[in-house]
Design an enzyme around this catalytic site. Sequence first.
Site, PDB file in Angstrom:
ATOM      1  N   ASN A 126      40.036  44.857  31.836  1.00 32.77           N
ATOM      2  CA  ASN A 126      40.944  43.739  31.000  1.00 32.77           C
ATOM      3  C   ASN A 126      39.780  43.329  29.621  1.00 32.77           C
ATOM      4  OD1 ASN A 126      43.240  43.456  31.846  1.00 32.77           O
ATOM      5  ND2 ASN A 126      42.429  42.049  33.729  1.00 32.77           N
ATOM      6  N   HIS A 132      50.649  46.457  21.249  1.00 29.79           N
ATOM      7  CA  HIS A 132      49.454  46.121  22.336  1.00 29.79           C
ATOM      8  C   HIS A 132      48.252  46.709  21.853  1.00 29.79           C
ATOM      9  CE1 HIS A 132      47.763  45.564  26.102  1.00 29.79           C
ATOM     10  NE2 HIS A 132      47.389  46.540  26.228  1.00 29.79           N
ATOM     11  N   LYS A 149      50.270  52.268  39.249  1.00 27.63           N
ATOM     12  CA  LYS A 149      51.257  50.904  39.048  1.00 27.63           C
ATOM     13  C   LYS A 149      52.638  51.590  38.415  1.00 27.63           C
ATOM     14  CE  LYS A 149      47.649  47.427  38.071  1.00 27.63           C
ATOM     15  NZ  LYS A 149      47.326  46.692  36.938  1.00 27.63           N
ATOM     16  N   HIS A 187      41.574  41.853  26.495  1.00 26.12           N
ATOM     17  CA  HIS A 187      42.779  41.841  26.866  1.00 26.12           C
ATOM     18  C   HIS A 187      43.319  40.318  26.866  1.00 26.12           C
ATOM     19  CE1 HIS A 187      43.219  45.946  27.355  1.00 26.12           C
ATOM     20  NE2 HIS A 187      44.622  46.001  27.669  1.00 26.12           N
ATOM     21  N   GLU A 196      42.327  46.025  42.301  1.00 33.28           N
ATOM     22  CA  GLU A 196      41.885  45.413  41.221  1.00 33.28           C
ATOM     23  C   GLU A 196      41.324  43.783  41.850  1.00 33.28           C
ATOM     24  OE1 GLU A 196      45.358  43.218  38.569  1.00 33.28           O
ATOM     25  OE2 GLU A 196      45.270  45.495  38.521  1.00 33.28           O
ATOM     26  N   LYS A 200      38.660  55.514  33.265  1.00 31.60           N
ATOM     27  CA  LYS A 200      39.512  54.707  34.009  1.00 31.60           C
ATOM     28  C   LYS A 200      39.662  55.179  35.413  1.00 31.60           C
ATOM     29  CE  LYS A 200      43.951  52.177  34.334  1.00 31.60           C
ATOM     30  NZ  LYS A 200      45.270  52.050  33.964  1.00 31.60           N
ATOM     31  N   GLU A 260      42.465  51.424  23.417  1.00 31.01           N
ATOM     32  CA  GLU A 260      42.131  51.623  24.880  1.00 31.01           C
ATOM     33  C   GLU A 260      40.952  52.643  25.054  1.00 31.01           C
ATOM     34  OE1 GLU A 260      43.490  49.527  27.083  1.00 31.01           O
ATOM     35  OE2 GLU A 260      45.492  48.833  26.211  1.00 31.01           O
ATOM     36  N   ARG A 318      38.303  46.300  38.765  1.00 27.54           N
ATOM     37  CA  ARG A 318      39.054  46.667  37.650  1.00 27.54           C
ATOM     38  C   ARG A 318      39.442  45.601  36.698  1.00 27.54           C
ATOM     39  NH1 ARG A 318      44.617  49.605  39.667  1.00 27.54           N
ATOM     40  NH2 ARG A 318      45.565  50.093  37.732  1.00 27.54           N
ATOM     41  N   ARG A 322      63.588  54.939  49.933  1.00 26.86           N
ATOM     42  CA  ARG A 322      62.237  54.567  50.151  1.00 26.86           C
ATOM     43  C   ARG A 322      61.240  55.093  49.748  1.00 26.86           C
ATOM     44  NH1 ARG A 322      64.952  53.928  54.965  1.00 26.86           N
ATOM     45  NH2 ARG A 322      65.936  51.935  55.311  1.00 26.86           N
ATOM     46  N   HIS A 375      46.718  39.437  25.003  1.00 23.97           N
ATOM     47  CA  HIS A 375      47.713  38.860  25.659  1.00 23.97           C
ATOM     48  C   HIS A 375      48.193  37.767  24.907  1.00 23.97           C
ATOM     49  CE1 HIS A 375      47.071  41.274  29.629  1.00 23.97           C
ATOM     50  NE2 HIS A 375      47.626  41.712  28.782  1.00 23.97           N
TER      51      HIS A 375
HETATM   52  N1  LIG Z   1      51.131  51.559  34.793  1.00 24.18           N
HETATM   53  C1  LIG Z   1      50.295  51.371  34.197  1.00 24.18           C
HETATM   54  O1  LIG Z   1      49.200  51.233  34.656  1.00 24.18           O
HETATM   55  C2  LIG Z   1      50.207  50.971  32.618  1.00 24.18           C
HETATM   56  C3  LIG Z   1      48.966  50.697  31.766  1.00 24.18           C
HETATM   57  C4  LIG Z   1      49.296  50.690  30.381  1.00 24.18           C
HETATM   58  C5  LIG Z   1      50.509  50.407  29.645  1.00 24.18           C
HETATM   59  N2  LIG Z   1      51.559  50.546  30.657  1.00 24.18           N
HETATM   60  C6  LIG Z   1      52.943  50.499  30.050  1.00 24.18           C
HETATM   61  O2  LIG Z   1      53.211  51.625  29.172  1.00 24.18           O
HETATM   62  C7  LIG Z   1      54.293  51.175  28.248  1.00 24.18           C
HETATM   63  C8  LIG Z   1      53.876  51.557  26.602  1.00 24.18           C
HETATM   64  O3  LIG Z   1      53.533  52.863  26.780  1.00 24.18           O
HETATM   65  P1  LIG Z   1      53.721  53.666  25.473  1.00 24.18           P
HETATM   66  O4  LIG Z   1      52.795  52.989  24.236  1.00 24.18           O
HETATM   67  O5  LIG Z   1      53.468  54.956  25.521  1.00 24.18           O
HETATM   68  O6  LIG Z   1      55.068  53.236  24.964  1.00 24.18           O
HETATM   69  P2  LIG Z   1      56.328  54.196  24.930  1.00 24.18           P
HETATM   70  O7  LIG Z   1      56.668  54.893  26.142  1.00 24.18           O
HETATM   71  O8  LIG Z   1      57.508  53.250  24.420  1.00 24.18           O
HETATM   72  O9  LIG Z   1      56.272  55.168  23.898  1.00 24.18           O
HETATM   73  C9  LIG Z   1      56.057  54.762  22.291  1.00 24.18           C
HETATM   74  C10 LIG Z   1      57.044  55.433  21.447  1.00 24.18           C
HETATM   75  O10 LIG Z   1      56.837  56.811  21.434  1.00 24.18           O
HETATM   76  C11 LIG Z   1      57.750  57.662  21.410  1.00 24.18           C
HETATM   77  N3  LIG Z   1      57.191  58.905  22.018  1.00 24.18           N
HETATM   78  C12 LIG Z   1      56.653  59.376  23.256  1.00 24.18           C
HETATM   79  N4  LIG Z   1      56.019  60.545  23.252  1.00 24.18           N
HETATM   80  C13 LIG Z   1      56.336  61.046  22.239  1.00 24.18           C
HETATM   81  C14 LIG Z   1      55.820  62.080  21.299  1.00 24.18           C
HETATM   82  N5  LIG Z   1      55.140  63.088  21.943  1.00 24.18           N
HETATM   83  N6  LIG Z   1      56.207  62.436  20.044  1.00 24.18           N
HETATM   84  C15 LIG Z   1      56.889  61.399  19.432  1.00 24.18           C
HETATM   85  N7  LIG Z   1      57.458  60.345  19.945  1.00 24.18           N
HETATM   86  C16 LIG Z   1      56.895  60.063  21.141  1.00 24.18           C
HETATM   87  C17 LIG Z   1      58.741  56.869  22.553  1.00 24.18           C
HETATM   88  O11 LIG Z   1      59.989  57.515  22.471  1.00 24.18           O
HETATM   89  C18 LIG Z   1      58.719  55.735  22.068  1.00 24.18           C
HETATM   90  O12 LIG Z   1      59.567  55.297  20.840  1.00 24.18           O
HETATM   91  C19 LIG Z   1      54.255  49.686  28.477  1.00 24.18           C
HETATM   92  O13 LIG Z   1      55.747  49.450  29.161  1.00 24.18           O
HETATM   93  C20 LIG Z   1      53.307  49.183  29.247  1.00 24.18           C
HETATM   94  O14 LIG Z   1      53.423  48.065  30.311  1.00 24.18           O
HETATM   95  C21 LIG Z   1      51.512  50.676  31.929  1.00 24.18           C
HETATM   96 ZN   LIG Z   2      46.129  47.583  27.566  1.00 26.87          ZN
END
Ligand SMILES: NC(=O)c1ccc[n+]([C@@H]2O[C@H](COP(=O)([O-])OP(=O)(O)OC[C@H]3O[C@@H](n4cnc5c(N)ncnc54)[C@H](O)[C@@H]3O)[C@@H](O)[C@H]2O)c1
Ligand SMILES: [Zn+2]
Length: 361
Positions: A244, A263, A142, A247, A236, A226, A184, A240, A120, A251
């Site tokens: 977007n 993205h 999130k 976005h 949001e 942010k 971003e 918030r 939990r 999207h």
């Molecule tokens: N929680 C939120 O508020 C929020 C906001 C925006 C995005 N997200 C989520 O984040 C995700 C995208 O994040 P991302 O772009 O970091 O993707 P990711 O975590 O898939 O990383 C991108 C790539 O980089 C590699 N990598 C990570 N760190 C590295 C480093 N230091 N050196 C070399 N390679 C490295 C990873 O293995 C992967 O192949 C999505 O799932 C999205 O939905 C969440």
């Molecule tokens: Zn975004």
Amino acid sequence: VSAAPVVVTHSLGRYPVHIASGLLDRLGELLEEHLPRRRLALVTDGNVAPLIAGWTGSAEPAWGARLVVPPGEGSKTREQWSRLSDALLEARFGRDSGIVAVGGGMVGDLAGFVAATYLRGVPFVQVPTTLLAMVDASVGGKTGVDTPHGKNLIGAFHPPAAVLADPRTLLTLPDRELRTGLAEAVKHGLIADAAYFGWIEAEADRILRREPAALERLVRRSVEIKAAVVGADEREAGLRATLNAGHTVAHALEHATGYGLAHGEAVSIGLVAEARLAERLGLAPAGLADRVAALLARLDLPVTAPAGLGPARLLGAMRQDKKNRAEAIRFALPAGLGSMHPGDGWTVPVPEPLIAEVLAG
Ligand SMILES: NC(=O)c1ccc[n+]([C@@H]2O[C@H](COP(=O)([O-])OP(=O)(O)OC[C@H]3O[C@@H](n4cnc5c(N)ncnc54)[C@H](O)[C@@H]3O)[C@@H](O)[C@H]2O)c1
Ligand SMILES: [Zn+2]
């Protein structure tokens, strides 16, 4: 830690985001501070796992479990959530557990969701290692996983105990992943801080060369922006929506290309298109969209939709996002560099013929 952390406030409390080059030299100590006397489980992905020792040196703590998922969005699933949860249960992790997510946004969202639901809820610390994870995913609380019906549809609000962002980890990041995060950051300047936008313009070379001081300043200002937005409205209901910006178009581009665009690439095209909409509606001064496009292009990001993606397909994808077919498509639109139009709940309805015209270029 040299500079003061940025503090994120949320409905349940607050957490610090520590940002400094070389921070992970002190990982063990920082985890003891933020997850005191807890039995620690590391969650990471297969690309990041082999890099961790190089960042932490002898400061890597003794993990009670080291859980590695395959890299890529394909691991942000309920299947990986149950595999990780079961591994913790088998290793008899109790209520004194602490989860440490080291990786990009995928790892942060997945490990955060495991932490949100394990017994939990147990505390977790996020160590973001992509620019996107530092400036976006690790701020706001999130967590969640994707489903075949869409992304992020199963999740929980579970803020971390702390975020430890070391820009030195970005040195190994592939170029395309760096650019995803930069889109971003440009968005943050556009929606909230003209001086920050101007600083990114002036320092684009140093940022692209990944100079530690430039990356540190970029991460810090984006996190501050942010954090200020989600702190004012962390569920949001209103403000918030300004995050977007870009976005609504992004999207639609992601859907229409079957996620063939990263993205951040979709956001880049979206920021320019939506700034043009704001100009055409007389909400923003002429020249704004060109200035935004020039900076994004300078950062090697795309600023026009890929050939073959007609406005009709994009409009179709935007309509799908709506709850009610009769509703107008709404956008979070800039009022100028560094400020957003308040509209109605920070969004503005836009007539479809104008959207089609702007998307047609
Ligand atoms: N929680 C939120 O508020 C929020 C906001 C925006 C995005 N997200 C989520 O984040 C995700 C995208 O994040 P991302 O772009 O970091 O993707 P990711 O975590 O898939 O990383 C991108 C790539 O980089 C590699 N990598 C990570 N760190 C590295 C480093 N230091 N050196 C070399 N390679 C490295 C990873 O293995 C992967 O192949 C999505 O799932 C999205 O939905 C969440
Ligand atoms: Zn975004």
